[in-house]
Design a protein around this motif. Structure first.
Motif, PDB file in Angstrom:
ATOM      1  N   MET A 169       0.839  -1.201   0.000  1.00  0.00           N
ATOM      2  CA  MET A 169       0.000   0.000   0.000  1.00  0.00           C
ATOM      3  C   MET A 169       0.873   1.250   0.000  1.00  0.00           C
ATOM      4  SD  MET A 169      -3.044   1.019   2.687  1.00  0.00           S
ATOM      5  CE  MET A 169      -4.027  -0.423   2.345  1.00  0.00           C
ATOM      6  N   VAL A 170       0.441   2.272  -0.744  1.00  0.00           N
ATOM      7  CA  VAL A 170       1.164   3.546  -0.751  1.00  0.00           C
ATOM      8  C   VAL A 170       1.269   4.052   0.685  1.00  0.00           C
ATOM      9  CG1 VAL A 170       1.104   5.915  -1.587  1.00  0.00           C
ATOM     10  CG2 VAL A 170       0.311   4.065  -3.060  1.00  0.00           C
ATOM     11  N   PRO A 171       2.476   4.500   1.140  1.00  0.00           N
ATOM     12  CA  PRO A 171       2.657   4.921   2.539  1.00  0.00           C
ATOM     13  C   PRO A 171       1.628   5.931   3.026  1.00  0.00           C
ATOM     14  CG  PRO A 171       4.765   4.800   1.417  1.00  0.00           C
ATOM     15  CD  PRO A 171       3.724   4.549   0.380  1.00  0.00           C
ATOM     16  N   SER A 172       1.303   6.927   2.179  1.00  0.00           N
ATOM     17  CA  SER A 172       0.332   7.924   2.619  1.00  0.00           C
ATOM     18  C   SER A 172      -1.043   7.303   2.815  1.00  0.00           C
ATOM     19  CB  SER A 172       0.241   9.065   1.592  1.00  0.00           C
ATOM     20  OG  SER A 172      -0.113   8.570   0.313  1.00  0.00           O
ATOM     21  N   MET A 173      -1.399   6.344   1.959  1.00  0.00           N
ATOM     22  CA  MET A 173      -2.673   5.644   2.110  1.00  0.00           C
ATOM     23  C   MET A 173      -2.671   4.821   3.397  1.00  0.00           C
ATOM     24  SD  MET A 173      -5.703   4.753   0.960  1.00  0.00           S
ATOM     25  CE  MET A 173      -5.992   4.787  -0.802  1.00  0.00           C
ATOM     26  N   MET A 174      -1.540   4.164   3.679  1.00  0.00           N
ATOM     27  CA  MET A 174      -1.428   3.354   4.892  1.00  0.00           C
ATOM     28  C   MET A 174      -1.577   4.225   6.132  1.00  0.00           C
ATOM     29  SD  MET A 174      -0.940   0.150   5.560  1.00  0.00           S
ATOM     30  CE  MET A 174      -0.450  -0.943   6.887  1.00  0.00           C
ATOM     31  N   LYS A 175      -0.942   5.395   6.123  1.00  0.00           N
ATOM     32  CA  LYS A 175      -0.995   6.300   7.266  1.00  0.00           C
ATOM     33  C   LYS A 175      -2.413   6.796   7.508  1.00  0.00           C
ATOM     34  CE  LYS A 175       1.153  10.515   9.069  1.00  0.00           C
ATOM     35  NZ  LYS A 175       2.123  11.604   8.778  1.00  0.00           N
ATOM     36  N   VAL A 176      -3.104   7.176   6.429  1.00  0.00           N
ATOM     37  CA  VAL A 176      -4.475   7.657   6.554  1.00  0.00           C
ATOM     38  C   VAL A 176      -5.396   6.541   7.009  1.00  0.00           C
ATOM     39  CG1 VAL A 176      -6.455   8.489   5.237  1.00  0.00           C
ATOM     40  CG2 VAL A 176      -4.227   9.525   4.887  1.00  0.00           C
ATOM     41  N   SER A 177      -5.158   5.332   6.491  1.00  0.00           N
ATOM     42  CA  SER A 177      -6.014   4.193   6.831  1.00  0.00           C
ATOM     43  C   SER A 177      -5.969   3.878   8.319  1.00  0.00           C
ATOM     44  CB  SER A 177      -5.579   2.956   6.036  1.00  0.00           C
ATOM     45  OG  SER A 177      -5.651   3.194   4.651  1.00  0.00           O
ATOM     46  N   GLN A 178      -4.825   4.115   8.939  1.00  0.00           N
ATOM     47  CA  GLN A 178      -4.664   3.781  10.353  1.00  0.00           C
ATOM     48  C   GLN A 178      -5.142   4.900  11.280  1.00  0.00           C
ATOM     49  OE1 GLN A 178      -0.477   3.043  10.548  1.00  0.00           O
ATOM     50  NE2 GLN A 178      -0.625   1.010   9.645  1.00  0.00           N
ATOM     51  N   ARG A 179      -5.362   6.086  10.733  1.00  0.00           N
ATOM     52  CA  ARG A 179      -5.729   7.238  11.548  1.00  0.00           C
ATOM     53  C   ARG A 179      -7.039   6.982  12.285  1.00  0.00           C
ATOM     54  NH1 ARG A 179      -5.485  12.661   8.361  1.00  0.00           N
ATOM     55  NH2 ARG A 179      -3.318  11.982   8.286  1.00  0.00           N
ATOM     56  N   GLY A 180      -6.989   7.063  13.588  1.00  0.00           N
ATOM     57  CA  GLY A 180      -8.183   6.846  14.390  1.00  0.00           C
ATOM     58  C   GLY A 180      -8.449   5.385  14.689  1.00  0.00           C
ATOM     59  N   LEU A 181      -7.820   4.482  13.925  1.00  0.00           N
ATOM     60  CA  LEU A 181      -8.034   3.059  14.145  1.00  0.00           C
ATOM     61  C   LEU A 181      -6.981   2.479  15.095  1.00  0.00           C
ATOM     62  CD1 LEU A 181      -8.836   1.918  10.482  1.00  0.00           C
ATOM     63  CD2 LEU A 181     -10.413   2.733  12.254  1.00  0.00           C
ATOM     64  N   LEU A 182      -5.804   3.099  15.084  1.00  0.00           N
ATOM     65  CA  LEU A 182      -4.718   2.687  15.976  1.00  0.00           C
ATOM     66  C   LEU A 182      -4.286   3.878  16.818  1.00  0.00           C
ATOM     67  CD1 LEU A 182      -2.416   0.591  13.568  1.00  0.00           C
ATOM     68  CD2 LEU A 182      -4.052  -0.285  15.242  1.00  0.00           C
ATOM     69  N   SER A 183      -3.867   3.607  18.035  1.00  0.00           N
ATOM     70  CA  SER A 183      -3.316   4.651  18.900  1.00  0.00           C
ATOM     71  C   SER A 183      -1.983   4.166  19.444  1.00  0.00           C
ATOM     72  CB  SER A 183      -4.282   4.950  20.064  1.00  0.00           C
ATOM     73  OG  SER A 183      -4.410   3.816  20.906  1.00  0.00           O
ATOM     74  N   GLN A 184      -1.148   5.118  19.824  1.00  0.00           N
ATOM     75  CA  GLN A 184       0.166   4.758  20.339  1.00  0.00           C
ATOM     76  C   GLN A 184       0.550   5.708  21.462  1.00  0.00           C
ATOM     77  OE1 GLN A 184       3.237   4.572  17.387  1.00  0.00           O
ATOM     78  NE2 GLN A 184       4.658   3.462  18.709  1.00  0.00           N
ATOM     79  N   ARG A 185       0.943   5.154  22.583  1.00  0.00           N
ATOM     80  CA  ARG A 185       1.399   5.936  23.724  1.00  0.00           C
ATOM     81  C   ARG A 185       2.898   5.754  23.886  1.00  0.00           C
ATOM     82  NH1 ARG A 185      -3.270   4.629  28.319  1.00  0.00           N
ATOM     83  NH2 ARG A 185      -5.051   5.450  27.119  1.00  0.00           N
ATOM     84  N   GLU A 214     -11.624   8.776   4.083  1.00  0.00           N
ATOM     85  CA  GLU A 214     -10.569   9.419   4.858  1.00  0.00           C
ATOM     86  C   GLU A 214      -9.428   9.886   3.959  1.00  0.00           C
ATOM     87  OE1 GLU A 214     -10.477  10.100   8.299  1.00  0.00           O
ATOM     88  OE2 GLU A 214     -12.589   9.706   7.918  1.00  0.00           O
ATOM     89  N   TYR A 215      -9.102   9.083   2.953  1.00  0.00           N
ATOM     90  CA  TYR A 215      -8.010   9.434   2.049  1.00  0.00           C
ATOM     91  C   TYR A 215      -8.342  10.703   1.265  1.00  0.00           C
ATOM     92  CZ  TYR A 215      -4.204   8.693  -1.290  1.00  0.00           C
ATOM     93  OH  TYR A 215      -3.070   8.836  -2.053  1.00  0.00           O
ATOM     94  N   ILE A 216      -9.592  10.814   0.807  1.00  0.00           N
ATOM     95  CA  ILE A 216     -10.004  12.005   0.074  1.00  0.00           C
ATOM     96  C   ILE A 216     -10.090  13.206   1.005  1.00  0.00           C
ATOM     97  CG2 ILE A 216     -11.903  13.067  -1.225  1.00  0.00           C
ATOM     98  CD1 ILE A 216     -12.552  10.290  -2.320  1.00  0.00           C
ATOM     99  N   SER A 217     -10.657  13.008   2.189  1.00  0.00           N
ATOM    100  CA  SER A 217     -10.843  14.109   3.142  1.00  0.00           C
ATOM    101  C   SER A 217      -9.523  14.730   3.568  1.00  0.00           C
ATOM    102  CB  SER A 217     -11.596  13.610   4.387  1.00  0.00           C
ATOM    103  OG  SER A 217     -12.878  13.136   4.051  1.00  0.00           O
ATOM    104  N   ASN A 218      -8.456  13.927   3.582  1.00  0.00           N
ATOM    105  CA  ASN A 218      -7.151  14.424   4.022  1.00  0.00           C
ATOM    106  C   ASN A 218      -6.195  14.690   2.860  1.00  0.00           C
ATOM    107  OD1 ASN A 218      -7.161  14.088   7.182  1.00  0.00           O
ATOM    108  ND2 ASN A 218      -8.119  12.240   6.379  1.00  0.00           N
TER     109      ASN A 218
END
Length: 255
Positions: A169-185, A214-218
């Protein structure tokens, strides 16, 4: 509470939310005009086709005469939808009743499409592209494998090195796909959020739409015009699965 409220709105809702300037830009493409027409409910298609060769504004009362009395509620919904999509524009004249006419760019391109049709661009395949194209079955298997890897990546996010190697997957697509679905502390690996858990329970079509939305919105954050991206996706839908599409001037969208 979930970090991201997952709402699988339809594609035309996203199109209608674009600013007027971006919508007008979208209608410069005849394929997009056809795609918008196809998406409309039957009554809206009727209005568009009846107004296609009318070059003067039509009054609201005249337009309402085109439907039976029991269709008044559908009429209002359809007119509102056409205005949202800027397929209908409203010439302003406070001394007279409301009037409507087709968006000039939309009207011009749809006329050309009706009279002449549209032919997708075809050019010889580049020499550096292999002659053998994957079969539809191979494409289906590849897509299913990639999607499974992506879902496993969400579930086992701590094992990111193992799963990421399998996902093309294109890195930017991967980053957007994970937004809100994964969290990291701090000092902790990535963890599935409540929204991520709900995402896994959605059907595949809803999951895919969430990622596309999400990809389009961002897209603006990545320097990509959202109207260009939507135009690309709509035009891509006219191409045949398994063939290499030739869509000139889309290099920036690869990011």
């Amino acid at each position: 509470m979930p970090q991201v409220k997952i709402i699988a709105k339809n594609f035309m809702d996203m199109v209608s939310s674009l600013p007027a300037m971006k919508l007008d830009k979208l209608y410069e493409n005849a394929f997009i005009c056809e795609a918008i027409l196809r998406s409309l409910p039957p009554l809206a298609k009727k209005y568009v086709l009846q107004l296609l060769y009318i070059d003067v504004p039509v009054s609201a009362s005249s337009l309402q005469e085109w439907v039976l009395v029991d269709g008044a509620s559908k009429h209002r919904v359809v007119v509102d939808r056409l205005i949202q999509l800027r397929v209908f524009t409203e010439p302003v004249d406070r001394k007279k009743e409301a009037t409507y006419r087709l968006n000039l760019m939309f009207q011009m391109n749809l006329r050309k499409h009706v009279v002449h049709g549209c032919v997708l661009p075809r050019e010889p395949m580049a020499a550096n592209i292999t002659v053998r194209l994957p079969s539809l079955e191979e494409l289906d298997n590849y897509a299913a494998q990639q999607w499974e890897c992506f879902l496993l990546h969400l579930i086992n996010s701590a094992e990111v090195e193992v799963t990421t190697k399998s996902i093309m997957m294109v890195p930017s697509m991967m980053k957007v796909s994970q937004r809100g679905l994964l969290s990291q502390r701090d000092n902790e690996g990535s963890r599935l959020t409540e929204s991520g858990f709900h995402f896994l329970l959605m059907d595949t079509n809803a999951q895919l739409w969430y990622i596309i939305r999400e990809y389009i919105s961002n897209s603006e954050d990545r320097g990509v015009d959202s109207a260009d991206l939507i135009s690309f996706l709509l035009e891509l839908s006219f191409h045949v699965t398994g063939e290499i599409p030739n869509i000139p001037g889309r290099g920036a969208l690869q990011t």
